[in-house]
Write a protein that holds these residues in place. Structure first.
Motif, PDB file in Angstrom:
ATOM      1  N   ALA A  46      37.284  45.938  54.519  1.00 19.62           N
ATOM      2  CA  ALA A  46      37.634  47.207  54.754  1.00 19.62           C
ATOM      3  C   ALA A  46      37.996  47.656  55.913  1.00 19.62           C
ATOM      4  O   ALA A  46      37.396  47.478  56.896  1.00 19.62           O
ATOM      5  CB  ALA A  46      36.340  48.210  54.114  1.00 19.62           C
ATOM      6  N   ASP A  68      39.774  51.312  58.212  1.00 20.52           N
ATOM      7  CA  ASP A  68      39.781  52.690  58.258  1.00 20.52           C
ATOM      8  C   ASP A  68      40.452  53.083  59.419  1.00 20.52           C
ATOM      9  O   ASP A  68      39.976  52.684  60.576  1.00 20.52           O
ATOM     10  CB  ASP A  68      38.494  53.479  58.103  1.00 20.52           C
ATOM     11  CG  ASP A  68      38.529  54.948  58.345  1.00 20.52           C
ATOM     12  OD1 ASP A  68      39.839  55.265  58.111  1.00 20.52           O
ATOM     13  OD2 ASP A  68      37.598  55.625  58.414  1.00 20.52           O
ATOM     14  N   GLU A  85      26.802  45.951  49.000  1.00 16.92           N
ATOM     15  CA  GLU A  85      26.532  47.116  49.806  1.00 16.92           C
ATOM     16  C   GLU A  85      25.936  46.725  51.316  1.00 16.92           C
ATOM     17  O   GLU A  85      25.753  47.639  51.949  1.00 16.92           O
ATOM     18  CB  GLU A  85      25.364  47.962  49.098  1.00 16.92           C
ATOM     19  CG  GLU A  85      26.002  48.582  47.869  1.00 16.92           C
ATOM     20  CD  GLU A  85      25.057  49.732  47.260  1.00 16.92           C
ATOM     21  OE1 GLU A  85      24.467  50.371  48.013  1.00 16.92           O
ATOM     22  OE2 GLU A  85      25.267  50.233  46.250  1.00 16.92           O
ATOM     23  N   LYS A 109      38.151  41.194  47.540  1.00 16.57           N
ATOM     24  CA  LYS A 109      38.804  42.324  47.552  1.00 16.57           C
ATOM     25  C   LYS A 109      39.405  43.028  48.798  1.00 16.57           C
ATOM     26  O   LYS A 109      38.236  42.493  49.965  1.00 16.57           O
ATOM     27  CB  LYS A 109      38.250  43.493  46.491  1.00 16.57           C
ATOM     28  CG  LYS A 109      39.044  44.846  46.404  1.00 16.57           C
ATOM     29  CD  LYS A 109      38.207  45.414  45.580  1.00 16.57           C
ATOM     30  CE  LYS A 109      38.098  44.861  44.111  1.00 16.57           C
ATOM     31  NZ  LYS A 109      37.521  45.773  43.277  1.00 16.57           N
ATOM     32  N   ALA A 167      40.173  46.620  51.117  1.00 17.35           N
ATOM     33  CA  ALA A 167      40.133  48.126  51.003  1.00 17.35           C
ATOM     34  C   ALA A 167      40.701  48.531  52.269  1.00 17.35           C
ATOM     35  O   ALA A 167      40.478  48.262  53.312  1.00 17.35           O
ATOM     36  CB  ALA A 167      38.851  48.539  50.518  1.00 17.35           C
ATOM     37  N   THR A 183      41.616  52.797  53.864  1.00 14.47           N
ATOM     38  CA  THR A 183      41.553  54.318  53.528  1.00 14.47           C
ATOM     39  C   THR A 183      43.059  55.017  53.375  1.00 14.47           C
ATOM     40  O   THR A 183      43.880  54.490  54.275  1.00 14.47           O
ATOM     41  CB  THR A 183      40.965  55.054  54.777  1.00 14.47           C
ATOM     42  OG1 THR A 183      41.597  54.692  55.967  1.00 14.47           O
ATOM     43  CG2 THR A 183      39.465  55.052  54.866  1.00 14.47           C
ATOM     44  N   VAL A 209      42.547  47.827  47.370  1.00 11.47           N
ATOM     45  CA  VAL A 209      42.475  49.139  46.713  1.00 11.47           C
ATOM     46  C   VAL A 209      42.393  50.339  47.808  1.00 11.47           C
ATOM     47  O   VAL A 209      42.115  49.813  48.932  1.00 11.47           O
ATOM     48  CB  VAL A 209      41.127  49.191  45.995  1.00 11.47           C
ATOM     49  CG1 VAL A 209      40.970  48.288  44.873  1.00 11.47           C
ATOM     50  CG2 VAL A 209      39.879  48.994  47.008  1.00 11.47           C
ATOM     51  N   GLY A 210      42.772  51.430  47.619  1.00 11.49           N
ATOM     52  CA  GLY A 210      42.672  52.545  48.596  1.00 11.49           C
ATOM     53  C   GLY A 210      41.609  53.385  48.278  1.00 11.49           C
ATOM     54  O   GLY A 210      41.139  53.553  47.152  1.00 11.49           O
ATOM     55  N   VAL A 211      41.083  53.812  49.232  1.00 12.15           N
ATOM     56  CA  VAL A 211      39.636  54.806  49.264  1.00 12.15           C
ATOM     57  C   VAL A 211      40.139  56.021  49.878  1.00 12.15           C
ATOM     58  O   VAL A 211      40.491  56.084  51.167  1.00 12.15           O
ATOM     59  CB  VAL A 211      38.721  53.947  49.779  1.00 12.15           C
ATOM     60  CG1 VAL A 211      37.346  54.856  49.624  1.00 12.15           C
ATOM     61  CG2 VAL A 211      38.396  52.525  48.963  1.00 12.15           C
ATOM     62  N   THR A 212      39.731  57.110  49.472  1.00 11.52           N
ATOM     63  CA  THR A 212      39.951  58.349  50.203  1.00 11.52           C
ATOM     64  C   THR A 212      38.931  58.357  51.632  1.00 11.52           C
ATOM     65  O   THR A 212      37.931  57.934  51.343  1.00 11.52           O
ATOM     66  CB  THR A 212      40.078  59.677  49.593  1.00 11.52           C
ATOM     67  OG1 THR A 212      38.612  59.996  48.999  1.00 11.52           O
ATOM     68  CG2 THR A 212      40.929  59.422  48.223  1.00 11.52           C
ATOM     69  N   SER A 213      39.452  58.977  52.611  1.00  9.37           N
ATOM     70  CA  SER A 213      38.552  59.038  53.750  1.00  9.37           C
ATOM     71  C   SER A 213      37.595  59.992  53.353  1.00  9.37           C
ATOM     72  O   SER A 213      36.599  60.250  54.061  1.00  9.37           O
ATOM     73  CB  SER A 213      39.427  59.465  55.104  1.00  9.37           C
ATOM     74  OG  SER A 213      40.049  60.704  54.618  1.00  9.37           O
ATOM     75  N   ALA A 261      35.862  60.094  50.594  1.00  6.02           N
ATOM     76  CA  ALA A 261      34.736  59.265  49.906  1.00  6.02           C
ATOM     77  C   ALA A 261      33.903  58.737  51.028  1.00  6.02           C
ATOM     78  O   ALA A 261      32.684  58.072  50.646  1.00  6.02           O
ATOM     79  CB  ALA A 261      35.317  58.187  49.071  1.00  6.02           C
TER      80      ALA A 261
END
Length: 95
Positions: free
Chosen positions: A5, A7, A21, A57, A59, A61, A89-93, A95
């Motif tokens: 991931a 950001d 996690e 995967k 990820a 932001t 996959v995109g994740v909102t900042s 979240a």
């Protein structure tokens, strides 16, 4: 599930390798500019000792955040998706 991931949406640049996690490796630097120069070395450092083929995967932001920062993260991860064939996959900042 191993996830890489990144950001770059706000006033920082970060990359992390997750297994579920659990954080396996992470890099973070507060910055207003320079995301494009910092992101690839961060990903390389986070992936040291791990193979991209082991990822499940990717990820990134997708905002809200600065236009330039988001563009850097999205373009980098899209290129990595094309190179690895892994789902992105995109994740909102938020979240």
């Amino acid at each position: 599930m191993k996830i890489l991931a990144v950001d770059t949406a706000l006033g920082a640049c970060s990359a992390a390798l997750l297994d579920g996690e659990r954080v396996l490796a992470a890099k973070f630097a507060a910055m207003q500019r320079g995301h494009a120069e910092a992101l690839a070395p961060m990903v390389q450092a986070v992936m040291t000792g791990f193979d991209f083929s082991a990822l499940d995967k990717l990820a990134v932001t997708v905002g809200p955040g600065t236009f330039t920062g988001q563009r850097v993260g999205l373009a980098f991860m899209r290129a990595l998706r094309v190179a690895t064939g892994k789902p992105l996959v995109g994740v909102t900042s938020l979240a």
